[in-house]
Design a protein around this motif. Structure first.
Motif, PDB file in Angstrom:
ATOM      1  N   ARG A 155       0.928  -1.125   0.328  1.00 16.09           N
ATOM      2  CA  ARG A 155      -0.150  -0.244   0.117  1.00 16.09           C
ATOM      3  C   ARG A 155       1.070   1.060  -0.116  1.00 16.09           C
ATOM      4  NH1 ARG A 155      -4.918  -3.071   3.648  1.00 16.09           N
ATOM      5  NH2 ARG A 155      -5.631  -3.681   1.660  1.00 16.09           N
TER       6      ARG A 155
ATOM      7  N   THR B 274      -2.679  -1.757  -5.766  1.00  9.91           N
ATOM      8  CA  THR B 274      -4.134  -1.841  -5.048  1.00  9.91           C
ATOM      9  C   THR B 274      -4.086  -3.378  -4.511  1.00  9.91           C
ATOM     10  OG1 THR B 274      -4.485   0.319  -7.006  1.00  9.91           O
ATOM     11  CG2 THR B 274      -6.314  -2.467  -5.868  1.00  9.91           C
TER      12      THR B 274
ATOM     13  N   THR C 285      -5.696  -6.920  -3.826  1.00  9.10           N
ATOM     14  CA  THR C 285      -6.685  -7.750  -3.127  1.00  9.10           C
ATOM     15  C   THR C 285      -6.418  -8.982  -2.693  1.00  9.10           C
ATOM     16  OG1 THR C 285      -6.765  -8.692  -5.466  1.00  9.10           O
ATOM     17  CG2 THR C 285      -8.267  -6.875  -4.909  1.00  9.10           C
TER      18      THR C 285
ATOM     19  N   ASP D  35      -7.148 -13.153  -2.483  1.00 11.13           N
ATOM     20  CA  ASP D  35      -8.304 -14.246  -3.309  1.00 11.13           C
ATOM     21  C   ASP D  35      -9.208 -15.148  -2.510  1.00 11.13           C
ATOM     22  OD1 ASP D  35      -6.523 -16.658  -2.913  1.00 11.13           O
ATOM     23  OD2 ASP D  35      -6.149 -16.401  -4.897  1.00 11.13           O
TER      24      ASP D  35
ATOM     25  N   ARG E 283      -1.381  -4.846  -6.680  1.00  8.36           N
ATOM     26  CA  ARG E 283      -1.333  -4.627  -8.729  1.00  8.36           C
ATOM     27  C   ARG E 283      -1.462  -2.923  -8.788  1.00  8.36           C
ATOM     28  NH1 ARG E 283      -4.683  -6.806 -13.013  1.00  8.36           N
ATOM     29  NH2 ARG E 283      -4.906  -5.391 -14.281  1.00  8.36           N
TER      30      ARG E 283
ATOM     31  N   GLU F  44       1.496  -6.644 -11.359  1.00  6.22           N
ATOM     32  CA  GLU F  44       0.865  -7.140  -9.971  1.00  6.22           C
ATOM     33  C   GLU F  44       2.049  -8.458  -9.643  1.00  6.22           C
ATOM     34  OE1 GLU F  44      -3.381  -7.889 -10.512  1.00  6.22           O
ATOM     35  OE2 GLU F  44      -2.842 -10.405  -9.923  1.00  6.22           O
TER      36      GLU F  44
ATOM     37  N   GLY G  90     -10.169 -13.814   0.921  1.00  5.47           N
ATOM     38  CA  GLY G  90     -10.292 -13.307   0.178  1.00  5.47           C
ATOM     39  C   GLY G  90     -12.042 -13.291   0.191  1.00  5.47           C
ATOM     40  N   GLU G  91     -12.390 -12.209  -1.149  1.00  2.35           N
ATOM     41  CA  GLU G  91     -13.505 -12.719  -1.775  1.00  2.35           C
ATOM     42  C   GLU G  91     -13.324 -13.384  -3.295  1.00  2.35           C
ATOM     43  OE1 GLU G  91     -16.476  -9.731  -0.388  1.00  2.35           O
ATOM     44  OE2 GLU G  91     -16.369 -10.580   1.931  1.00  2.35           O
ATOM     45  N   ALA G  92     -11.999 -12.228  -3.811  1.00  3.08           N
ATOM     46  CA  ALA G  92     -11.498 -12.703  -4.866  1.00  3.08           C
ATOM     47  C   ALA G  92     -11.795 -13.759  -5.738  1.00  3.08           C
ATOM     48  CB  ALA G  92     -10.080 -11.680  -5.374  1.00  3.08           C
TER      49      ALA G  92
END
Lengths: 417, 417
Positions: free
Chosen positions: B56, B61, B63, B65, B73, B127, B180-182
């Motif tokens: 950060r 960015t 994320t 998964d 990214r 990434e 995570g939700e990705a």
């Protein structure tokens, strides 16, 4: 009713003995019909609670010592005399049977119930003891609490033993409510009698219901450390590998082949237990410990097996490029039992017409430790195919009851001596 | 600042890279200077938190998964284009090193920090990914979450994997806050680059700082069940024993000796892991499972090693009187990497004057799984004596930085393609 003393008419109630064994067999059931009742686990607590209730029903005074041994006492006419003790254990192996140890404790209970029923008093007190952690399946070494009773292990050392999950003996004892206050041993016993299944095939094969144990197989046990080095299981060239598991493999094979060299003389070698660290797929392990033992009726042969092990160690170490070192060793089994106690067993068997033969014990028993502090006898009854430490362990009541009758008469003779 | 593109002047900040590696080396310290940072344990959480904070800070960015892979990214000028990915892993073995996997992730971070510092934009996004549970030291198999990303393992199957204590992957992921939700994979990647320590001795021995991996050792792995029978370790005659640990011993020796037969051709055989049950001193074990594998640069030789294993199984089973059966097997390492990506690595090395050689990978890497779904290159940098999966794992910054510079340039070229 002392007229019944020594009477050939006096017999145990075999159906009651069987029902008692069946009640025990419902506590801590295994996956395959046997028992999983590890020392100081919840099933052991439940069995102890039931055993204590039975003892109290039989009018016995129950005390628990600091290592959890449960002693249940029937007073004698001379209550201050040292007691005649009957004992064994109620704990089992991880996948154990219904009778190993258990038969000895519950036969003792049956002996006392029979004396009660017939109103028979004895001169000396009779005491029934359940020894904690005989199997060694949860806390090592085996025969842990009888060893403390016999003064071989300090009480604090016993209380500090840990199981494979790191749980502590003393804490587990407190958890199940059997951290007693009585001192461990240190008091005179008049004699000790233990009845046990043979854990071998001889009595059944010969159709003899009673084995009179005159001694044990000379047994030498070892914990052996194997030290290698962690490395990646992929790239590390063969010539740079120092995999402790490979060292253990060569050692296991060597131990087993020593056993075969002595198999004709009934020698046995066992690679029993192997710990490996870190024991993961992607890494060569840097440490292993093998527990193994050698047993032979002739102590000289056991010594020769030990010599061969020590000769095999440098070879295994060289092949696996590891260091191998014996870090602990133990001896048992060459104890001899007491001629007078054995004499009472022989005499009782003869009076009752129970066929008996002399036999050597191949396994460890609490009786070994007790034989160091008081006159001791060990009696064997048959078990099917010699199968034990297995859920399929099996006995027949008809083959078992005669031995328990002999126990009854021998104990009675000794308690009236 | 695009004028810096491809410039021979562009270099990473090697001191910053080293300080970042040092910060990682303080999280989950081992007993001997290395790391014990098992996937999804508290140290892994702490490392992930720090990594996310670094990402950060670098403007990325982040994320996460569903299997806990962390993707950070950096946008490209054409943000909708598939990204160029740099990845590796931050988890370690039980007694692992400071660099295995970690160097790859933190080199990727250093590449991005360098681009940021110089104000260099790229056409495609870049990434940076930390793959969950690469080592397989806690949850099997290794390279678990990159395998899910590449579509080899169903997500629910990954989430249900259990460690040796029975803890569940998905629950542990939630516990550390990285469930995570990705979605897992299922999106196009332009290319994948991974830099890793060699985990072998070749680069160091030859004084070459960069290995360009052209493929892997053909690897065949097996889980082998050994079934015997519980019996008492004392009385059971040698001829009646069916000790699973003894079967395992013969098998371990056979595996090791197959390795030696192929050692000259750089073949390796590993007896890596042995589970035994009940593995207690007083009882013959009735079950064991050996995990072993065979690796060779020539797939035909690996196949021959497998044939020899299968020939050794009946012999080991006969000697120990047990049943032995292969219950699981796997293959990896004969993947080939992408010519275009490899070309960019070669070109960058040449431009920077970094000596490089082609090399085969002997270990598993997330890059193998990624090579199934996108053009992939794998770069090796030296490690001392080839020691890895060991707390003594060691690298020198001077031998490492040139490879990271090559990574920087190759990724930059690819991202501007």
């Amino acid at each position: 009713m002392d007229s019944a003393l020594g009477s050939n008419e006096l017999r145990i109630d075999r159906e009651r003995l069987w029902a008692t064994l069946e009640a025990s067999a419902r506590i801590g059931p295994g996956r395959a019909g046997g028992l999983r009742r590890l020392a100081l686990d919840d099933a052991d607590r439940e069995m102890r609670d039931l055993f204590v209730a039975w003892c109290r029903e039989a009018g016995l005074t129950v005390t628990v010592d600091r290592v959890g041994n449960i002693a249940a006492r029937r007073p004698g006419r001379e209550p201050e005399l040292p007691p005649v003790v009957i004992g064994s254990h109620l704990d089992t192996q991880v996948a154990g049977g219904r009778y190993d140890g258990i038969l000895g404790v519950l036969s003792g209970l049956e002996v006392i119930r029979t004396l009660n029923e017939r109103g028979i008093e004895t001169r000396r007190p009779i005491e029934l003891i359940d020894w904690s952690n005989e199997e060694g399946a949860r806390f090592t070494p085996p025969m842990l609490a009888s060893g403390a009773f016999a003064g071989l292990h300090p009480v604090d050392w016993v209380l500090g033993r840990r199981d494979d999950d790191g749980k502590v003996f003393g804490e587990e004892l407190a958890r199940i409510g059997y951290a007693g206050e009585a001192p461990v041993g240190g008091r005179p016993l008049d004699a000790y009698f233990e009845l046990h299944i043979e854990q071998g095939p001889i009595l059944e094969a010969e159709g003899v219901p009673l084995g009179i144990v005159t001694g044990g197989y000379a047994t030498r046990g070892f914990n052996i450390d194997i030290r290698g080095e962690n490395a990646h299981s992929g790239p590390t060239p063969m010539a740079k590998r120092r995999n402790a598991l490979v060292g253990a493999g060569y050692l296991i094979v060597a131990v087993n082949e020593i056993g075969w060299q002595f198999a004709e003389g009934e020698g046995k070698a066992t690679a029993a237990r192997l710990e490996v660290w870190p024991n993961k797929a992607g890494i060569l392990s840097d440490w292993a410990q093998l527990t193994c033992d050698f047993r032979h009726p002739d102590p000289a042969a056991t010594a020769e097996m030990e010599r061969l092990l020590k000769a095999a160690i440098p070879e295994a170490a060289r092949k696996a490029r590891v260091e191998i070192e014996i870090v602990e060793d133990w001896t048992f089994g060459d104890e001899r039992f007491d001629a007078a106690c054995i004499g009472l067993v022989r005499e009782s068997a003869a009076e009752l017409g129970v066929p008996a033969r002399d036999i050597l014990s191949q396994a460890g028993h609490d009786a070994y430790h007790l034989s160091r502090i008081c006159p001791t006898a060990l009696l064997f009854t048959p078990c099917r195919d010699g199968v034990t430490h297995n859920e399929a362990e099996h006995i027949e009541l008809d083959d078992t009851a005669p031995g328990v009758d002999v126990l009854l008469h021998a104990v009675l003779k000794r308690a009236n001596r």
